[in-house]
Scaffold this motif. Sequence first.
Motif, PDB file in Angstrom:
ATOM      1  N   VAL A 246      36.417  -3.950  55.594  1.00 42.63           N
ATOM      2  CA  VAL A 246      35.757  -5.227  56.419  1.00 42.63           C
ATOM      3  C   VAL A 246      35.374  -6.422  56.027  1.00 42.63           C
ATOM      4  O   VAL A 246      35.415  -7.143  56.648  1.00 42.63           O
ATOM      5  CB  VAL A 246      34.344  -4.136  56.857  1.00 42.63           C
ATOM      6  N   ALA A 247      35.227  -6.413  54.560  1.00 46.58           N
ATOM      7  CA  ALA A 247      34.983  -7.774  53.995  1.00 46.58           C
ATOM      8  C   ALA A 247      36.293  -8.583  54.199  1.00 46.58           C
ATOM      9  O   ALA A 247      36.283  -9.628  54.481  1.00 46.58           O
ATOM     10  CB  ALA A 247      34.629  -7.481  52.606  1.00 46.58           C
ATOM     11  N   PHE A 248      37.529  -7.972  54.109  1.00 42.74           N
ATOM     12  CA  PHE A 248      38.851  -8.600  54.138  1.00 42.74           C
ATOM     13  C   PHE A 248      38.785  -9.202  55.709  1.00 42.74           C
ATOM     14  O   PHE A 248      39.310 -10.329  55.890  1.00 42.74           O
ATOM     15  CB  PHE A 248      40.264  -7.783  53.725  1.00 42.74           C
TER      16      PHE A 248
ATOM     17  N   LEU B 171      36.690 -11.987  56.284  1.00 41.52           N
ATOM     18  CA  LEU B 171      37.395 -13.216  55.620  1.00 41.52           C
ATOM     19  C   LEU B 171      38.478 -13.707  56.550  1.00 41.52           C
ATOM     20  O   LEU B 171      38.658 -14.909  56.762  1.00 41.52           O
ATOM     21  CB  LEU B 171      37.620 -12.816  54.328  1.00 41.52           C
ATOM     22  N   SER B 172      39.276 -12.732  56.897  1.00 41.61           N
ATOM     23  CA  SER B 172      40.307 -13.333  57.867  1.00 41.61           C
ATOM     24  C   SER B 172      39.911 -13.713  59.229  1.00 41.61           C
ATOM     25  O   SER B 172      40.528 -14.753  59.611  1.00 41.61           O
ATOM     26  CB  SER B 172      41.192 -11.960  58.431  1.00 41.61           C
TER      27      SER B 172
ATOM     28  N   PHE C 238      44.730 -22.217  55.735  1.00 40.12           N
ATOM     29  CA  PHE C 238      44.238 -21.192  56.353  1.00 40.12           C
ATOM     30  C   PHE C 238      44.537 -20.127  57.062  1.00 40.12           C
ATOM     31  O   PHE C 238      44.424 -19.028  57.086  1.00 40.12           O
ATOM     32  CB  PHE C 238      43.038 -22.006  57.169  1.00 40.12           C
ATOM     33  N   PHE C 239      45.566 -20.523  57.853  1.00 37.03           N
ATOM     34  CA  PHE C 239      46.378 -19.471  58.626  1.00 37.03           C
ATOM     35  C   PHE C 239      47.033 -18.646  57.875  1.00 37.03           C
ATOM     36  O   PHE C 239      47.247 -17.408  58.306  1.00 37.03           O
ATOM     37  CB  PHE C 239      47.194 -20.282  59.581  1.00 37.03           C
TER      38      PHE C 239
ATOM     39  N   TRP D 232      47.190 -12.874  55.727  1.00 34.14           N
ATOM     40  CA  TRP D 232      47.343 -11.945  54.284  1.00 34.14           C
ATOM     41  C   TRP D 232      45.940 -10.998  54.199  1.00 34.14           C
ATOM     42  O   TRP D 232      45.923  -9.948  53.774  1.00 34.14           O
ATOM     43  CB  TRP D 232      47.626 -12.616  53.284  1.00 34.14           C
ATOM     44  N   THR D 233      44.652 -11.778  54.506  1.00 34.72           N
ATOM     45  CA  THR D 233      43.674 -10.942  54.544  1.00 34.72           C
ATOM     46  C   THR D 233      43.404 -10.005  55.448  1.00 34.72           C
ATOM     47  O   THR D 233      42.758  -8.746  55.188  1.00 34.72           O
ATOM     48  CB  THR D 233      42.398 -11.805  54.641  1.00 34.72           C
TER      49      THR D 233
END
Length: 167
Positions: free
Chosen positions: A55-57, A60-61, A119-120, A125-126
């Motif tokens: 969920v954190a990834f 962040l994404s 950023f993209f 990757w996240t």
Amino acid sequence: MAGTAIKELIFEAHKGQAQFAYFLLGGSGGAIAYALHETAGISLADAPWPLGFAVAFWALSFALGCFGIDARQDGLLTNASFLRVFGDVPPQPANSPGAQVVDEATESVKKDLKKPVTFFRWQKWTLFAGALAYIAGHVLQMAAIPPAKPTSATPKPVSGLAARAHL
């Protein structure tokens, strides 16, 4: 003619990049909603820690996608301002003060246009890292379930060469 084709290619590249960024935003938002829905009745002690990382990834994404879209808009506005100011300026001799101003402005535009790409890239990757963490969390949950014990009345299945030996 070639200038029009280049403009068309640049427009299509930016359009595709924006569509992909919005697709990833939808994917990460949907993944967060799904994970929250699936873990709604679970206490923190029972939830495996990789699900929290997932969920954190994904969060962040989502944030990186928003930052990327914002940086893309800033870069396009900077580029438009640059073209408005310097678009019709003839090439300056390398040692003239005007050339230095144009070079500094060019470097500023290049820097602003590289931000969204970073950023993209991290947005993608996240999102993948969150998916891997989510899968790892489910594997840990499955590993925590004890295997079913066979009853003595149930014969063990025989397969392969051992099955032929019984015949």
